[in-house]
Design a protein around this motif. Structure first.
Motif, short mmCIF file in Angstrom:
data_model
loop_
_atom_site.label_atom_id
_atom_site.label_comp_id
_atom_site.label_asym_id
_atom_site.label_seq_id
_atom_site.Cartn_x
_atom_site.Cartn_y
_atom_site.Cartn_z
N SER A 153 26.79 33.96 41.66
CA SER A 153 25.95 32.92 41.98
C SER A 153 26.39 31.68 42.25
CB SER A 153 24.57 32.74 41.18
OG SER A 153 25.04 32.44 39.89
N HIS A 154 27.86 31.47 42.12
CA HIS A 154 28.74 30.29 42.12
C HIS A 154 29.46 30.63 43.44
CE1 HIS A 154 26.55 28.93 38.53
NE2 HIS A 154 26.94 30.16 37.74
N ARG A 155 28.98 30.33 44.58
CA ARG A 155 29.87 30.53 45.69
C ARG A 155 31.13 29.55 45.74
NH1 ARG A 155 33.09 31.51 49.01
NH2 ARG A 155 32.47 32.22 51.12
N GLU A 156 31.14 28.61 45.26
CA GLU A 156 32.32 27.41 45.13
C GLU A 156 33.66 28.30 44.42
OE1 GLU A 156 29.81 26.68 41.52
OE2 GLU A 156 29.47 27.06 43.51
N GLN A 157 33.46 29.21 43.60
CA GLN A 157 34.45 29.79 42.85
C GLN A 157 35.38 30.75 43.64
OE1 GLN A 157 33.46 30.54 38.32
NE2 GLN A 157 31.71 31.55 39.63
N ILE A 158 34.87 31.10 44.80
CA ILE A 158 35.74 32.03 45.59
C ILE A 158 35.98 31.11 46.75
CG2 ILE A 158 34.76 34.21 44.55
CD1 ILE A 158 32.90 34.09 47.13
N ALA A 159 37.25 31.83 47.58
CA ALA A 159 37.79 30.97 48.61
C ALA A 159 36.72 31.02 49.89
CB ALA A 159 38.61 32.03 49.43
N ALA A 160 36.70 30.00 50.49
CA ALA A 160 35.62 29.57 51.63
C ALA A 160 35.51 30.73 52.67
CB ALA A 160 35.89 28.39 52.11
N ALA A 161 36.70 31.12 53.22
CA ALA A 161 36.79 32.24 53.98
C ALA A 161 37.28 33.42 53.47
CB ALA A 161 37.69 31.64 55.46
N LEU A 162 36.45 34.53 53.61
CA LEU A 162 37.15 35.63 53.10
C LEU A 162 37.20 36.69 54.13
CD1 LEU A 162 34.15 36.15 50.22
CD2 LEU A 162 36.60 35.70 49.88
N PRO A 163 38.19 37.75 54.03
CA PRO A 163 38.59 38.81 54.91
C PRO A 163 37.54 39.72 55.07
CG PRO A 163 39.76 39.05 53.04
CD PRO A 163 39.15 37.75 52.89
N ALA A 164 37.48 40.62 56.01
CA ALA A 164 36.34 41.27 56.49
C ALA A 164 36.14 42.46 55.51
CB ALA A 164 36.45 42.01 57.79
N ASN A 165 37.14 42.68 54.57
CA ASN A 165 36.94 43.74 53.73
C ASN A 165 36.63 43.33 52.15
OD1 ASN A 165 39.74 42.19 53.41
ND2 ASN A 165 40.24 43.81 51.96
N ILE A 166 36.00 41.89 52.05
CA ILE A 166 35.41 41.52 50.93
C ILE A 166 34.22 40.87 51.14
CG2 ILE A 166 35.84 39.81 49.12
CD1 ILE A 166 38.80 39.82 49.31
N LEU A 167 33.07 41.21 50.68
CA LEU A 167 31.66 40.59 50.84
C LEU A 167 31.29 39.98 49.57
CD1 LEU A 167 29.22 40.52 52.68
CD2 LEU A 167 28.46 42.41 51.36
#
Length: 424
Positions: free
Chosen positions: A293-307
């Motif tokens: 639930s904490h979006r800031e923990q992951i990269a701002a732009a994710l590749p198409a194979n990661i949701l």
């Protein structure tokens, strides 16, 4: 059905720690009893969804401060953070119960860390039976095998006298210096005698102990408290949503089953975890779901194979996953076992190391200490796990041990059988 009573459930911790108590509360309410959940503000919505009356203890600020504290997930210091953030339970729960009508019959079912507060309640309501509810095997001390103390995996050959000394050392140096002053401050405010050790005090309080895990996961040990009622994993989720979103369904349909990564609902310090996850996924050419639930923990732009997903009902998504990589919380561990999904656990603190060791012993997964997590280690472990037919077969066999319904039945029967004591 027994005579209607008022059952009070004290839940403490993160969401996975609250759900088992809600599971019992819902079942008791179905049986015609009055029920009340005592919990932190952030969890009130889940009691509302379950239709359970609730009372808030503590503040949202205290809860948030604990999760963001730099020592929260430190194996040596984390317990101190938890105890400090939850000390309001020692005053607010006794205050709440003192306000209840004395003619009503009550039973108090408490998280282990709530037992000192329950003992304060006993000082003025001697008629209320107290039940200690243990969420995970490591909540119950033992000197027998398997023995995991924090992140220390004690060898089987170590003699019993040395195991007892290790517990004494842990109490004296890590637990009691933090816990005892907090508890004694609350006790002295009510002119009660002081305590000298948290563990000895806790185990002397309950009239009944129950486990939120089955004996096939952790058989009862000779030095566990008695009487003890072993239960089932309480696979409860307050969300009524079982269908997956269109976005997620399209992602699942677009390729092979993904690896799901989640550091747990209470971990807001998981940036390194998700960085390693992204590196491993890209290296192996996998598809993945990052669940937090904490979006800031992951990269701002994710590749198409990661949701990225902020929330998913595990009971719906895990049967469609190839592997679950998670922190080792007992609730998440149990959901993966039910789904027959291989697990790779990255334990940080508390019960997580013991849960991880039990998963490895069951042959349903493996673990990497979070303190040693790198993209390379995660890549190698995932590669081995995905290639193991033995682990997949073991997962299928263990999933067959789960009941389809009625997870709370036997524990509620045991609690209902408790007799109220004579009123003072």
């Amino acid at each position: 059905m027994t005579k209607a009573r008022h059952y009070i459930f004290l839940g403490m911790g993160t969401l996975g720690d609250i759900f088992p108590f809600l599971s019992l509360a819902v079942e008791m309410q179905k049986r015609g009893h009055e029920t009340t959940m005592l919990l932190a503000p952030v969890h009130a919505i889940h009691a509302q969804k379950a239709g359970i009356t609730y009372k808030i203890l503590g503040t949202q600020a205290d809860y948030d401060a604990a999760l963001s504290h730099p020592d929260m997930w430190d194996i040596r210091k984390g317990m101190g953070v938890v105890l400090e953030s939850s000390k309001s339970v020692l005053t607010e729960m006794p205050g709440y119960i003192a306000s209840l009508p004395v003619e009503q019959d009550y039973i108090l079912v408490a998280h282990p860390l709530g037992l000192p507060a329950a003992d304060i309640v006993r000082s003025f309501r001697t008629d209320i039976p107290i039940v200690a509810a243990y969420l995970a095997p490591s909540n119950l001390r033992t000197v027998h095998n398997p023995l995991v103390m924090g992140d220390l995996f004690i060898p089987q050959w170590l003699p019993v006298w040395m195991r007892r000394w290790l517990w004494t050392y842990a109490d004296k140096n890590f637990i009691d210096p933090v816990a005892v002053p907090i508890i004694n401050q609350a006790r002295q405010a009510r002119n009660l005698s002081t305590i000298s050790s948290l563990a000895a005090h806790m185990y002397a309080v309950p009239d009944l102990s129950i486990s939120f895990f089955p004996d096939w996961f952790a058989p009862a040990q000779p030095d566990w408290p008695a009487p003890l009622a072993m239960g089932e994993f309480q696979l409860y989720d307050s969300s009524t949503i079982t269908d997956l979103s269109t976005e997620l369904e399209e992602f699942l349909a677009a390729g092979p089953a993904p690896v799901i990564f989640t550091p747990g609902s209470g971990n807001i310090q998981a940036g390194h975890y998700f960085l390693c996850a992204q590196q491993a996924v890209q290296k192996l050419g996998l598809r993945a779901i990052f669940l937090t639930s904490h979006r800031e923990q992951i990269a701002a732009a994710l590749p198409a194979n990661i949701l990225w997903q902020s929330y998913l009902p595990l009971r719906s998504i895990l049967p469609r996953a190839s592997v679950l990589v998670h922190h080792g919380g007992i609730g998440t561990t149990a959901e993966a076992l039910r789904a027959g999904t291989p697990q790779l656990i990255t334990p940080l603190a508390f019960d997580q190391f013991d849960n991880a060791a039990r998963i490895k012993k069951l042959g349903t997964g493996d673990f990497i200490r979070m303190s040693r997590l790198t993209g390379g280690r995660l890549t190698r472990s995932l590669q081995q796990l995905l290639a193991s037919e033995v682990i997949k077969n073991n997962c299928t066999q263990v999933a067959g041990k789960f009941k389809k319904t009625g997870y709370a039945d036997s524990l509620c029967d045991a609690i209902e059988a408790l007799q109220s004591k004579q009123k003072a």
